[in-house]
Design a protein around this motif. Structure first.
Motif, PDB file in Angstrom:
ATOM      1  N   LEU A  32       0.809  -1.323  -0.175  1.00  0.00           N
ATOM      2  CA  LEU A  32      -0.145   0.072  -0.202  1.00  0.00           C
ATOM      3  C   LEU A  32       0.867   1.295   0.057  1.00  0.00           C
ATOM      4  O   LEU A  32       0.608   2.331  -0.784  1.00  0.00           O
ATOM      5  CB  LEU A  32      -1.040  -0.075   1.234  1.00  0.00           C
ATOM      6  N   LEU A  33       1.814   1.260   0.946  1.00  0.00           N
ATOM      7  CA  LEU A  33       2.565   2.288   0.881  1.00  0.00           C
ATOM      8  C   LEU A  33       3.469   2.551  -0.225  1.00  0.00           C
ATOM      9  O   LEU A  33       3.777   3.707  -0.768  1.00  0.00           O
ATOM     10  CB  LEU A  33       3.545   2.517   2.223  1.00  0.00           C
ATOM     11  N   ARG A  34       3.984   1.547  -1.002  1.00  0.00           N
ATOM     12  CA  ARG A  34       4.702   1.587  -2.074  1.00  0.00           C
ATOM     13  C   ARG A  34       3.907   2.106  -3.173  1.00  0.00           C
ATOM     14  O   ARG A  34       4.577   2.950  -4.098  1.00  0.00           O
ATOM     15  CB  ARG A  34       5.333   0.139  -2.377  1.00  0.00           C
ATOM     16  N   GLN A  35       2.609   1.523  -3.331  1.00  0.00           N
ATOM     17  CA  GLN A  35       1.654   2.201  -4.302  1.00  0.00           C
ATOM     18  C   GLN A  35       1.520   3.589  -4.124  1.00  0.00           C
ATOM     19  O   GLN A  35       1.347   4.146  -5.131  1.00  0.00           O
ATOM     20  CB  GLN A  35       0.544   1.071  -4.357  1.00  0.00           C
ATOM     21  N   GLU A  72       2.304   8.949  -6.508  1.00  0.00           N
ATOM     22  CA  GLU A  72       2.589  10.311  -5.898  1.00  0.00           C
ATOM     23  C   GLU A  72       1.408  10.569  -5.144  1.00  0.00           C
ATOM     24  O   GLU A  72       0.889  11.970  -5.126  1.00  0.00           O
ATOM     25  CB  GLU A  72       2.972  11.273  -6.944  1.00  0.00           C
ATOM     26  N   VAL A  73       0.534   9.807  -4.661  1.00  0.00           N
ATOM     27  CA  VAL A  73      -0.369  10.134  -3.821  1.00  0.00           C
ATOM     28  C   VAL A  73      -0.016  10.368  -2.321  1.00  0.00           C
ATOM     29  O   VAL A  73      -0.696  11.213  -1.491  1.00  0.00           O
ATOM     30  CB  VAL A  73      -1.416   8.926  -3.952  1.00  0.00           C
ATOM     31  N   GLY A  74       1.083   9.489  -1.937  1.00  0.00           N
ATOM     32  CA  GLY A  74       1.610   9.478  -0.458  1.00  0.00           C
ATOM     33  C   GLY A  74       0.339   9.138   0.633  1.00  0.00           C
ATOM     34  O   GLY A  74      -0.654   8.490   0.169  1.00  0.00           O
ATOM     35  N   HIS A  75       0.768   9.159   1.734  1.00  0.00           N
ATOM     36  CA  HIS A  75      -0.286   8.908   2.752  1.00  0.00           C
ATOM     37  C   HIS A  75      -0.396  10.447   3.873  1.00  0.00           C
ATOM     38  O   HIS A  75      -1.217   9.985   4.814  1.00  0.00           O
ATOM     39  CB  HIS A  75       0.124   8.045   3.489  1.00  0.00           C
ATOM     40  N   ARG A  76       0.001  11.445   3.311  1.00  0.00           N
ATOM     41  CA  ARG A  76      -0.209  12.512   4.388  1.00  0.00           C
ATOM     42  C   ARG A  76      -1.461  12.989   4.335  1.00  0.00           C
ATOM     43  O   ARG A  76      -2.202  13.455   5.380  1.00  0.00           O
ATOM     44  CB  ARG A  76       0.621  13.749   3.557  1.00  0.00           C
ATOM     45  N   GLY A  77      -2.243  13.005   3.240  1.00  0.00           N
ATOM     46  CA  GLY A  77      -3.593  13.234   3.259  1.00  0.00           C
ATOM     47  C   GLY A  77      -4.467  12.331   4.133  1.00  0.00           C
ATOM     48  O   GLY A  77      -5.308  12.856   4.970  1.00  0.00           O
ATOM     49  N   PHE A  78      -4.175  10.970   4.142  1.00  0.00           N
ATOM     50  CA  PHE A  78      -4.793  10.130   5.043  1.00  0.00           C
ATOM     51  C   PHE A  78      -4.427  10.458   6.411  1.00  0.00           C
ATOM     52  O   PHE A  78      -5.493  10.552   7.332  1.00  0.00           O
ATOM     53  CB  PHE A  78      -4.314   8.646   4.869  1.00  0.00           C
TER      54      PHE A  78
END
Length: 111
Positions: A9-12, A17-23
């Motif tokens: 999930l983190l790799r994808q 270039e979605v990242g996880h900051r918004g999450f």
């Protein structure tokens, strides 16, 4: 979610270039827990893992959507409420698909 799936999930998220900051900005795991509480009903019980209820692939797809919806929503100026609603609807769709599969299996078995 199992450890290898977390890395996937983190790799994808990084590759797209979605990242996880918004999450994280929308509450992280709490964002998902709230959606589960509002959508799952009797499909899940305290202590159940989402991947055990939906399956690994469905859970990975859903969480990928959560990352994308959070990032894209925040970047486009959508309200937190709208983003949370989109996440709840997506989760409801996953539960609906799961229930349909169970009903289909029961019908096949009864036949």
């Amino acid at each position: 979610m199992r450890a290898p799936d977390r890395l996937t999930l983190l790799r994808q998220a990084a590759e797209t270039e979605v990242g996880h900051r918004g999450f994280l900005e929308l509450g992280g795991a709490r964002l998902v827990y709230q959606a589960i509480e509002q959508v799952a009903g009797s499909s899940m019980h305290y202590g159940d893992r989402l991947c055990d209820v939906l399956g690994d692939t469905e859970t990975l797809d859903f969480l990928g959507f959560v990352f994308r919806a959070a990032t894209e929503g925040l970047l486009s100026g959508q309200s937190h409420t709208l983003i949370r609603d989109r996440i709840r609807v997506a989760l409801a769709t996953h539960f609906s698909n799961e229930e349909r599969q169970l009903l289909r299996l029961a019908a096949d078995h009864a036949g």
